[in-house]
Design a protein around this motif. Sequence first.
Motif, PDB file in Angstrom:
ATOM      1  N   GLU A 142     -28.432 -24.245 -16.131  1.00 37.11           N
ATOM      2  CA  GLU A 142     -28.227 -23.262 -17.198  1.00 37.11           C
ATOM      3  C   GLU A 142     -28.798 -21.904 -16.797  1.00 37.11           C
ATOM      4  O   GLU A 142     -28.173 -20.863 -17.033  1.00 37.11           O
ATOM      5  CB  GLU A 142     -28.848 -23.758 -18.509  1.00 37.11           C
ATOM      6  N   LEU A 143     -29.957 -21.896 -16.171  1.00 38.50           N
ATOM      7  CA  LEU A 143     -30.543 -20.634 -15.700  1.00 38.50           C
ATOM      8  C   LEU A 143     -29.617 -19.943 -14.700  1.00 38.50           C
ATOM      9  O   LEU A 143     -29.465 -18.727 -14.727  1.00 38.50           O
ATOM     10  CB  LEU A 143     -31.907 -20.881 -15.046  1.00 38.50           C
ATOM     11  N   ARG A 144     -29.006 -20.720 -13.811  1.00 39.35           N
ATOM     12  CA  ARG A 144     -28.106 -20.142 -12.811  1.00 39.35           C
ATOM     13  C   ARG A 144     -26.819 -19.622 -13.443  1.00 39.35           C
ATOM     14  O   ARG A 144     -26.183 -18.722 -12.909  1.00 39.35           O
ATOM     15  CB  ARG A 144     -27.764 -21.167 -11.721  1.00 39.35           C
ATOM     16  N   ARG A 145     -26.418 -20.161 -14.580  1.00 33.08           N
ATOM     17  CA  ARG A 145     -25.193 -19.699 -15.265  1.00 33.08           C
ATOM     18  C   ARG A 145     -25.431 -18.383 -16.010  1.00 33.08           C
ATOM     19  O   ARG A 145     -24.484 -17.662 -16.295  1.00 33.08           O
ATOM     20  CB  ARG A 145     -24.693 -20.758 -16.249  1.00 33.08           C
ATOM     21  N   GLN A 146     -26.681 -18.093 -16.336  1.00 34.22           N
ATOM     22  CA  GLN A 146     -26.988 -16.873 -17.099  1.00 34.22           C
ATOM     23  C   GLN A 146     -27.191 -15.696 -16.136  1.00 34.22           C
ATOM     24  O   GLN A 146     -28.145 -15.686 -15.370  1.00 34.22           O
ATOM     25  CB  GLN A 146     -28.259 -17.081 -17.922  1.00 34.22           C
ATOM     26  N   PRO A 147     -26.300 -14.693 -16.200  1.00 27.62           N
ATOM     27  CA  PRO A 147     -26.385 -13.571 -15.256  1.00 27.62           C
ATOM     28  C   PRO A 147     -27.710 -12.810 -15.324  1.00 27.62           C
ATOM     29  O   PRO A 147     -28.148 -12.246 -14.330  1.00 27.62           O
ATOM     30  CB  PRO A 147     -25.224 -12.659 -15.653  1.00 27.62           C
ATOM     31  N   GLU A 148     -28.352 -12.807 -16.483  1.00 21.13           N
ATOM     32  CA  GLU A 148     -29.595 -12.042 -16.640  1.00 21.13           C
ATOM     33  C   GLU A 148     -30.857 -12.866 -16.399  1.00 21.13           C
ATOM     34  O   GLU A 148     -31.963 -12.345 -16.518  1.00 21.13           O
ATOM     35  CB  GLU A 148     -29.658 -11.428 -18.049  1.00 21.13           C
ATOM     36  N   SER A 149     -30.727 -14.145 -16.059  1.00 22.85           N
ATOM     37  CA  SER A 149     -31.922 -14.974 -15.868  1.00 22.85           C
ATOM     38  C   SER A 149     -32.661 -14.574 -14.596  1.00 22.85           C
ATOM     39  O   SER A 149     -32.068 -14.045 -13.646  1.00 22.85           O
ATOM     40  CB  SER A 149     -31.557 -16.459 -15.804  1.00 22.85           C
ATOM     41  N   TRP A 150     -33.950 -14.836 -14.579  1.00 26.89           N
ATOM     42  CA  TRP A 150     -34.749 -14.519 -13.401  1.00 26.89           C
ATOM     43  C   TRP A 150     -34.217 -15.252 -12.170  1.00 26.89           C
ATOM     44  O   TRP A 150     -34.245 -14.708 -11.066  1.00 26.89           O
ATOM     45  CB  TRP A 150     -36.233 -14.851 -13.641  1.00 26.89           C
ATOM     46  N   LEU A 151     -33.719 -16.462 -12.349  1.00 26.62           N
ATOM     47  CA  LEU A 151     -33.247 -17.256 -11.220  1.00 26.62           C
ATOM     48  C   LEU A 151     -31.966 -16.676 -10.623  1.00 26.62           C
ATOM     49  O   LEU A 151     -31.836 -16.554  -9.400  1.00 26.62           O
ATOM     50  CB  LEU A 151     -33.030 -18.705 -11.657  1.00 26.62           C
ATOM     51  N   THR A 152     -31.035 -16.286 -11.461  1.00 27.21           N
ATOM     52  CA  THR A 152     -29.799 -15.672 -10.983  1.00 27.21           C
ATOM     53  C   THR A 152     -30.102 -14.343 -10.301  1.00 27.21           C
ATOM     54  O   THR A 152     -29.565 -14.038  -9.232  1.00 27.21           O
ATOM     55  CB  THR A 152     -28.813 -15.471 -12.155  1.00 27.21           C
ATOM     56  N   GLN A 153     -30.987 -13.554 -10.895  1.00 29.50           N
ATOM     57  CA  GLN A 153     -31.349 -12.262 -10.311  1.00 29.50           C
ATOM     58  C   GLN A 153     -32.093 -12.437  -8.980  1.00 29.50           C
ATOM     59  O   GLN A 153     -31.889 -11.658  -8.047  1.00 29.50           O
ATOM     60  CB  GLN A 153     -32.165 -11.454 -11.304  1.00 29.50           C
ATOM     61  N   LEU A 154     -32.937 -13.447  -8.896  1.00 26.14           N
ATOM     62  CA  LEU A 154     -33.646 -13.724  -7.641  1.00 26.14           C
ATOM     63  C   LEU A 154     -32.642 -14.023  -6.530  1.00 26.14           C
ATOM     64  O   LEU A 154     -32.724 -13.465  -5.438  1.00 26.14           O
ATOM     65  CB  LEU A 154     -34.611 -14.900  -7.818  1.00 26.14           C
ATOM     66  N   HIS A 155     -31.698 -14.906  -6.810  1.00 27.49           N
ATOM     67  CA  HIS A 155     -30.713 -15.257  -5.790  1.00 27.49           C
ATOM     68  C   HIS A 155     -29.807 -14.068  -5.451  1.00 27.49           C
ATOM     69  O   HIS A 155     -29.398 -13.911  -4.295  1.00 27.49           O
ATOM     70  CB  HIS A 155     -29.910 -16.486  -6.216  1.00 27.49           C
TER      71      HIS A 155
END
Length: 170
Positions: A96-109
């Motif tokens: 779910e974190l990876r699906r959210q464009p604004e999540s810290w995890l998506t932004q980190l990657h």
Amino acid sequence: MGSASLGMVNQKLAYTRALLTQLRVLPEANAGQRLARQAVLDAGIFHLVCAYNHYLRELAEHYAVTQVEQITTENDLEQALLAQGKSPAELHELQELRRQPESWLTQLHASYDACWRLPNQKPVQSAMRIQALDLEAASAPLAMTEKRLQGMCEAAEELITRHRESVTEW
């Protein structure tokens, strides 16, 4: 939840925290100092991504997945767990974190992936000049800053600690 990957997760998080400490004392008055800050930021991104990837393997080890070295993404972990008939909440949260464009995890990657992209500008003519992708520039994809890296590190540590505590409860 003791595992080989657990030690690697802790090590890479410690490296990220050490780099954040370095950033706090690095000035940015001249080009050389800005280059040094950028190098430390890039290193922080790298170590935090490594910590996360090792965490995926830590989860795999916890759920008795064999060949954890082949786990490099949430999808790899999902496939390995589904083969065992498992679908843990920790994995669903990460997906779910990876699906959210604004999540810290998506932004980190996204910041990590930006380190591999070629710059859009014309190449520098002098071989003496280093062309670097400035992750702190406003035009950079998801500009990486000391504050953002700090927040990502804290979010990763909070998530991992919470997951570790929940798995030891049962």
